[in-house]
Design a protein around this motif. Structure first.
Motif, PDB file in Angstrom:
ATOM      1  N   MET A  67      -0.763   3.593 -15.882  1.00 30.95           N
ATOM      2  CA  MET A  67      -1.844   4.054 -15.055  1.00 30.95           C
ATOM      3  C   MET A  67      -2.533   2.866 -14.362  1.00 30.95           C
ATOM      4  N   ARG A  68      -2.652   1.765 -15.080  1.00 35.77           N
ATOM      5  CA  ARG A  68      -3.290   0.587 -14.499  1.00 35.77           C
ATOM      6  C   ARG A  68      -2.492   0.073 -13.299  1.00 35.77           C
ATOM      7  N   ASN A  69      -1.154   0.072 -13.411  1.00 35.42           N
ATOM      8  CA  ASN A  69      -0.315  -0.409 -12.317  1.00 35.42           C
ATOM      9  C   ASN A  69      -0.454   0.467 -11.079  1.00 35.42           C
ATOM     10  N   ILE A  70      -0.531   1.780 -11.278  1.00 37.81           N
ATOM     11  CA  ILE A  70      -0.702   2.698 -10.148  1.00 37.81           C
ATOM     12  C   ILE A  70      -2.043   2.474  -9.484  1.00 37.81           C
ATOM     13  N   ASN A  71      -3.098   2.348 -10.277  1.00 35.88           N
ATOM     14  CA  ASN A  71      -4.429   2.130  -9.718  1.00 35.88           C
ATOM     15  C   ASN A  71      -4.498   0.796  -8.968  1.00 35.88           C
ATOM     16  N   ASN A  72      -3.845  -0.227  -9.497  1.00 36.02           N
ATOM     17  CA  ASN A  72      -3.821  -1.520  -8.809  1.00 36.02           C
ATOM     18  C   ASN A  72      -3.108  -1.409  -7.460  1.00 36.02           C
ATOM     19  N   GLN A  73      -2.006  -0.657  -7.408  1.00 32.00           N
ATOM     20  CA  GLN A  73      -1.293  -0.489  -6.140  1.00 32.00           C
ATOM     21  C   GLN A  73      -2.127   0.319  -5.159  1.00 32.00           C
ATOM     22  N   LEU A  74      -2.838   1.342  -5.641  1.00 34.37           N
ATOM     23  CA  LEU A  74      -3.717   2.115  -4.755  1.00 34.37           C
ATOM     24  C   LEU A  74      -4.804   1.227  -4.166  1.00 34.37           C
ATOM     25  N   LYS A  75      -5.392   0.384  -4.988  1.00 29.66           N
ATOM     26  CA  LYS A  75      -6.428  -0.522  -4.485  1.00 29.66           C
ATOM     27  C   LYS A  75      -5.855  -1.521  -3.488  1.00 29.66           C
ATOM     28  N   LYS A  76      -4.637  -1.997  -3.753  1.00 28.53           N
ATOM     29  CA  LYS A  76      -3.981  -2.919  -2.822  1.00 28.53           C
ATOM     30  C   LYS A  76      -3.699  -2.214  -1.497  1.00 28.53           C
ATOM     31  N   ASN A  77      -3.189  -0.986  -1.561  1.00 27.22           N
ATOM     32  CA  ASN A  77      -2.931  -0.218  -0.342  1.00 27.22           C
ATOM     33  C   ASN A  77      -4.216  -0.029   0.460  1.00 27.22           C
ATOM     34  N   ARG A  78      -5.317   0.277  -0.215  1.00 28.35           N
ATOM     35  CA  ARG A  78      -6.594   0.476   0.481  1.00 28.35           C
ATOM     36  C   ARG A  78      -7.052  -0.815   1.152  1.00 28.35           C
ATOM     37  N   ARG A  79      -6.937  -1.941   0.447  1.00 22.41           N
ATOM     38  CA  ARG A  79      -7.333  -3.231   1.030  1.00 22.41           C
ATOM     39  C   ARG A  79      -6.507  -3.551   2.266  1.00 22.41           C
ATOM     40  N   ILE A  80      -5.220  -3.244   2.228  1.00 22.43           N
ATOM     41  CA  ILE A  80      -4.344  -3.495   3.376  1.00 22.43           C
ATOM     42  C   ILE A  80      -4.783  -2.641   4.556  1.00 22.43           C
ATOM     43  N   LEU A  81      -5.014  -1.349   4.314  1.00 19.28           N
ATOM     44  CA  LEU A  81      -5.443  -0.465   5.395  1.00 19.28           C
ATOM     45  C   LEU A  81      -6.796  -0.895   5.950  1.00 19.28           C
ATOM     46  N   GLU A  82      -7.700  -1.281   5.067  1.00 16.53           N
ATOM     47  CA  GLU A  82      -9.026  -1.725   5.507  1.00 16.53           C
ATOM     48  C   GLU A  82      -8.925  -2.977   6.376  1.00 16.53           C
ATOM     49  N   ALA A  83      -8.075  -3.909   5.986  1.00 14.97           N
ATOM     50  CA  ALA A  83      -7.926  -5.152   6.752  1.00 14.97           C
ATOM     51  C   ALA A  83      -7.304  -4.898   8.125  1.00 14.97           C
ATOM     52  N   LEU A  84      -6.406  -3.933   8.203  1.00 13.77           N
ATOM     53  CA  LEU A  84      -5.726  -3.647   9.466  1.00 13.77           C
ATOM     54  C   LEU A  84      -6.502  -2.698  10.362  1.00 13.77           C
ATOM     55  N   CYS A  85      -7.606  -2.150   9.848  1.00 14.56           N
ATOM     56  CA  CYS A  85      -8.386  -1.180  10.622  1.00 14.56           C
ATOM     57  C   CYS A  85      -9.862  -1.582  10.631  1.00 14.56           C
ATOM     58  N   PRO A  86     -10.227  -2.608  11.409  1.00 15.22           N
ATOM     59  CA  PRO A  86     -11.618  -3.065  11.419  1.00 15.22           C
ATOM     60  C   PRO A  86     -12.582  -2.054  12.047  1.00 15.22           C
ATOM     61  N   ASP A  87     -12.071  -1.210  12.932  1.00 13.60           N
ATOM     62  CA  ASP A  87     -12.903  -0.169  13.536  1.00 13.60           C
ATOM     63  C   ASP A  87     -12.548   1.160  12.876  1.00 13.60           C
ATOM     64  N   ASP A  88     -12.841   2.255  13.522  1.00 11.17           N
ATOM     65  CA  ASP A  88     -12.548   3.558  12.928  1.00 11.17           C
ATOM     66  C   ASP A  88     -11.073   3.932  12.982  1.00 11.17           C
ATOM     67  N   LYS A  89     -10.319   3.326  13.894  1.00 11.82           N
ATOM     68  CA  LYS A  89      -8.881   3.576  13.934  1.00 11.82           C
ATOM     69  C   LYS A  89      -8.153   2.420  14.590  1.00 11.82           C
ATOM     70  N   SER A  90      -6.882   2.282  14.217  1.00 11.06           N
ATOM     71  CA  SER A  90      -6.031   1.245  14.804  1.00 11.06           C
ATOM     72  C   SER A  90      -4.579   1.682  14.665  1.00 11.06           C
ATOM     73  N   LYS A  91      -3.703   0.945  15.341  1.00 13.30           N
ATOM     74  CA  LYS A  91      -2.286   1.282  15.355  1.00 13.30           C
ATOM     75  C   LYS A  91      -1.492   0.055  14.928  1.00 13.30           C
ATOM     76  N   VAL A  92      -0.578   0.222  13.958  1.00 14.60           N
ATOM     77  CA  VAL A  92       0.242  -0.880  13.472  1.00 14.60           C
ATOM     78  C   VAL A  92       1.679  -0.393  13.281  1.00 14.60           C
ATOM     79  N   THR A  93       2.572  -1.348  13.104  1.00 13.25           N
ATOM     80  CA  THR A  93       3.969  -0.999  12.850  1.00 13.25           C
ATOM     81  C   THR A  93       4.224  -0.907  11.350  1.00 13.25           C
TER      82      THR A  93
END
Length: 79
Positions: free
Chosen positions: A1-27
């Protein structure tokens, strides 16, 4: 469970970094190069038009054409 939660937090940080405004487009390659795992999401949200957004907490993404993704921030929870 800890590994899944860590990956979810990592995914959120990645999305947050790539989306400084309300929306953005990436590959897809940019997401993968930063370590994003498409298998770990918190929920999905279908739209009335039939599109399906995959969410990681308050950030979501929608698959577009040609391996592009639209990243959005759900501001409905903010006050």
């Amino acid at each position: 469970m800890r590994n899944i939660n860590n990956q979810l937090k990592k995914n959120r940080r990645i999305l947050e970094a790539l989306c400084p405004d309300d929306k953005s487009k990436v590959t897809k390659s940019i997401l993968l190069s930063k370590g994003f795992d498409f298998n770990h999401i918190t929920h999905i949200r279908p739209t009335l038009k039939g599109s399906i957004y995959h969410f990681v907490y308050d950030y979501g993404y929608l698959e577009l054409d040609h391996d592009f993704y639209l990243i959005v921030k759900d501001n409905r929870l903010e006050k």
